[in-house]
Write a protein that holds these residues in place. Sequence first.
Motif, PDB file in Angstrom:
ATOM      1  N   LEU A   1      12.924   2.520 -12.390  1.00  0.00           N
ATOM      2  CA  LEU A   1      13.827   3.133 -11.430  1.00  0.00           C
ATOM      3  C   LEU A   1      13.747   2.485 -10.055  1.00  0.00           C
ATOM      4  O   LEU A   1      14.291   3.001  -9.102  1.00  0.00           O
ATOM      5  CB  LEU A   1      13.496   4.640 -11.307  1.00  0.00           C
ATOM      6  CG  LEU A   1      13.648   5.459 -12.587  1.00  0.00           C
ATOM      7  CD1 LEU A   1      13.208   6.893 -12.333  1.00  0.00           C
ATOM      8  CD2 LEU A   1      15.082   5.417 -13.084  1.00  0.00           C
ATOM      9  N   ASN A   2      13.055   1.353  -9.955  1.00  0.00           N
ATOM     10  CA  ASN A   2      12.906   0.671  -8.679  1.00  0.00           C
ATOM     11  C   ASN A   2      12.363   1.608  -7.615  1.00  0.00           C
ATOM     12  O   ASN A   2      12.843   1.652  -6.476  1.00  0.00           O
ATOM     13  CB  ASN A   2      14.253   0.089  -8.224  1.00  0.00           C
ATOM     14  CG  ASN A   2      14.073  -0.949  -7.121  1.00  0.00           C
ATOM     15  OD1 ASN A   2      13.035  -1.603  -7.039  1.00  0.00           O
ATOM     16  ND2 ASN A   2      15.073  -1.072  -6.262  1.00  0.00           N
ATOM     17  N   ARG A   3      11.340   2.371  -8.012  1.00  0.00           N
ATOM     18  CA  ARG A   3      10.739   3.332  -7.096  1.00  0.00           C
ATOM     19  C   ARG A   3       9.758   2.635  -6.155  1.00  0.00           C
ATOM     20  O   ARG A   3       9.308   1.527  -6.441  1.00  0.00           O
ATOM     21  CB  ARG A   3       9.996   4.410  -7.900  1.00  0.00           C
ATOM     22  CG  ARG A   3      10.922   5.281  -8.740  1.00  0.00           C
ATOM     23  CD  ARG A   3      10.145   6.113  -9.740  1.00  0.00           C
ATOM     24  NE  ARG A   3       9.596   5.259 -10.810  1.00  0.00           N
ATOM     25  CZ  ARG A   3       8.940   5.723 -11.868  1.00  0.00           C
ATOM     26  NH1 ARG A   3       8.736   7.031 -11.991  1.00  0.00           N
ATOM     27  NH2 ARG A   3       8.481   4.912 -12.790  1.00  0.00           N
ATOM     28  N   PRO A   4       9.397   3.274  -5.014  1.00  0.00           N
ATOM     29  CA  PRO A   4       8.354   2.714  -4.155  1.00  0.00           C
ATOM     30  C   PRO A   4       7.081   2.498  -4.952  1.00  0.00           C
ATOM     31  O   PRO A   4       6.738   3.290  -5.831  1.00  0.00           O
ATOM     32  CB  PRO A   4       8.176   3.788  -3.079  1.00  0.00           C
ATOM     33  CG  PRO A   4       9.452   4.555  -3.073  1.00  0.00           C
ATOM     34  CD  PRO A   4       9.945   4.545  -4.481  1.00  0.00           C
ATOM     35  N   SER A   5       6.368   1.423  -4.640  1.00  0.00           N
ATOM     36  CA  SER A   5       5.163   1.100  -5.398  1.00  0.00           C
ATOM     37  C   SER A   5       3.913   1.509  -4.627  1.00  0.00           C
ATOM     38  O   SER A   5       3.840   1.379  -3.407  1.00  0.00           O
ATOM     39  CB  SER A   5       5.110  -0.399  -5.709  1.00  0.00           C
ATOM     40  OG  SER A   5       5.077  -1.137  -4.506  1.00  0.00           O
ATOM     41  N   VAL A   6       2.913   2.000  -5.382  1.00  0.00           N
ATOM     42  CA  VAL A   6       1.641   2.442  -4.808  1.00  0.00           C
ATOM     43  C   VAL A   6       0.515   1.752  -5.573  1.00  0.00           C
ATOM     44  O   VAL A   6       0.485   1.785  -6.810  1.00  0.00           O
ATOM     45  CB  VAL A   6       1.479   3.975  -4.895  1.00  0.00           C
ATOM     46  CG1 VAL A   6       0.093   4.397  -4.388  1.00  0.00           C
ATOM     47  CG2 VAL A   6       2.579   4.680  -4.108  1.00  0.00           C
ATOM     48  N   LEU A   7      -0.385   1.112  -4.826  1.00  0.00           N
ATOM     49  CA  LEU A   7      -1.582   0.534  -5.423  1.00  0.00           C
ATOM     50  C   LEU A   7      -2.692   1.577  -5.358  1.00  0.00           C
ATOM     51  O   LEU A   7      -3.087   2.004  -4.268  1.00  0.00           O
ATOM     52  CB  LEU A   7      -2.008  -0.728  -4.665  1.00  0.00           C
ATOM     53  CG  LEU A   7      -3.376  -1.312  -5.044  1.00  0.00           C
ATOM     54  CD1 LEU A   7      -3.396  -1.749  -6.514  1.00  0.00           C
ATOM     55  CD2 LEU A   7      -3.733  -2.475  -4.121  1.00  0.00           C
ATOM     56  N   ILE A   8      -3.177   2.010  -6.539  1.00  0.00           N
ATOM     57  CA  ILE A   8      -4.291   2.956  -6.624  1.00  0.00           C
ATOM     58  C   ILE A   8      -5.557   2.160  -6.875  1.00  0.00           C
ATOM     59  O   ILE A   8      -5.701   1.517  -7.922  1.00  0.00           O
ATOM     60  CB  ILE A   8      -4.080   3.992  -7.746  1.00  0.00           C
ATOM     61  CG1 ILE A   8      -2.823   4.823  -7.465  1.00  0.00           C
ATOM     62  CG2 ILE A   8      -5.300   4.890  -7.887  1.00  0.00           C
ATOM     63  CD1 ILE A   8      -2.469   5.793  -8.575  1.00  0.00           C
ATOM     64  N   ALA A   9      -6.469   2.188  -5.926  1.00  0.00           N
ATOM     65  CA  ALA A   9      -7.712   1.419  -6.019  1.00  0.00           C
ATOM     66  C   ALA A   9      -8.879   2.394  -6.107  1.00  0.00           C
ATOM     67  O   ALA A   9      -9.263   3.014  -5.104  1.00  0.00           O
ATOM     68  CB  ALA A   9      -7.858   0.500  -4.816  1.00  0.00           C
ATOM     69  N   ALA A  10      -9.423   2.552  -7.330  1.00  0.00           N
ATOM     70  CA  ALA A  10     -10.549   3.472  -7.551  1.00  0.00           C
ATOM     71  C   ALA A  10     -11.444   2.895  -8.643  1.00  0.00           C
ATOM     72  O   ALA A  10     -10.945   2.384  -9.656  1.00  0.00           O
ATOM     73  CB  ALA A  10     -10.044   4.859  -7.951  1.00  0.00           C
TER      74      ALA A  10
END
Length: 371
Positions: A7-16
Amino acid sequence: MVLPDTLNRPSVLIAARSPHDRFALADMLSPLYALELAGTTQEAWVCLGTQGLPDLVLLDEDFSEDSPSVFCKQWKALPATRTIPVIVLRGQGSTVTESLAAELGIDECLVKPVDPTALRHSVAHQLQLSAAVRATKSGRSNLEQEIDQRSREISILKEIAVLTMASLAEIRHLETESHARRTQNYVMALADHLASHRRFADQLDPEARALLRNSVPLHDIGKIGVPDAILLKAGPLSPDEREIMKTHTTLGRDAIQRAEDRLGVHVPFLAVIKELTYCHHERWDGHGYPEGKAGDDIPLSARLMAVADVYDALITRRVYKEPMSHDQVVAYIEAKRSTDFDPDITDAFVQMQAKFRDISNRFSRAGESSH
């Protein structure tokens, strides 16, 4: 690891570091955002290299063996990533204090265990802020470009208006064709030469020289008000006619003053034109007109113009006289040092006389002259 996004949504990098934490956070955000998951610092940088920059970073403070400050410092140090918001998830008793977070450029801190609703709200809020900042910068850039373009257009229009008005005077007196262009070049050559002179440096900065350049072509605008019988006379003027001709200095100054008064504006550009039109026939020892000003009481613009105007008048042909040679004109002006002309400007003219000759040759045409 990259979760699919259609859906071409905003991207989030989850770093854990913990897989459980990574997927728990992903579950909270996956309905709304495209997600990239990293368990180590190396994986995070690999994601950036292969998937492009995320819109936001969600960083668990246990992400790496080092303090999260190490990753944040690297992240905020890079021009490409420093404006991307970072949210840090910290535990009770965390070393990431509010003051350290501000120092590192961390945009927000959330305490673990994080509430899903609070997390989604924080992510949405930071993305909105980031988008607003980008829009503001883009708008400012576009506005600055538009202002620059409008400034260039105004400058061009002003120059066209000046040359048009100068041409009006020359149309009535065809023998002065190109006189305005030649004198403009003479004056600017002198001004550039004297820009570093101790007497003139503070009066001939780049802005002042730009005003001067645009003003010189209008120095004889007052001749529009001189009767044709005098302006176009094929021969020397009588004493009475000469007095009428002298009024072109006052006519030019007063015309510009009336325009200023009517419009309610007073600008440096018009002030220089008034100086030139009114004072370019004043002489250093006070025997010029219209007021008999002397020495430094004569505006610098007019003192420069005086040398340029006399040089052009003497070196060009008139209906009642042949032109003088360049060397004869130089000798004449040099002889008038400290009587007709500012001594330092005269010295500059003598030093750069070859430049005057080049300008004269470039713009001269048969039959040109000026009273």
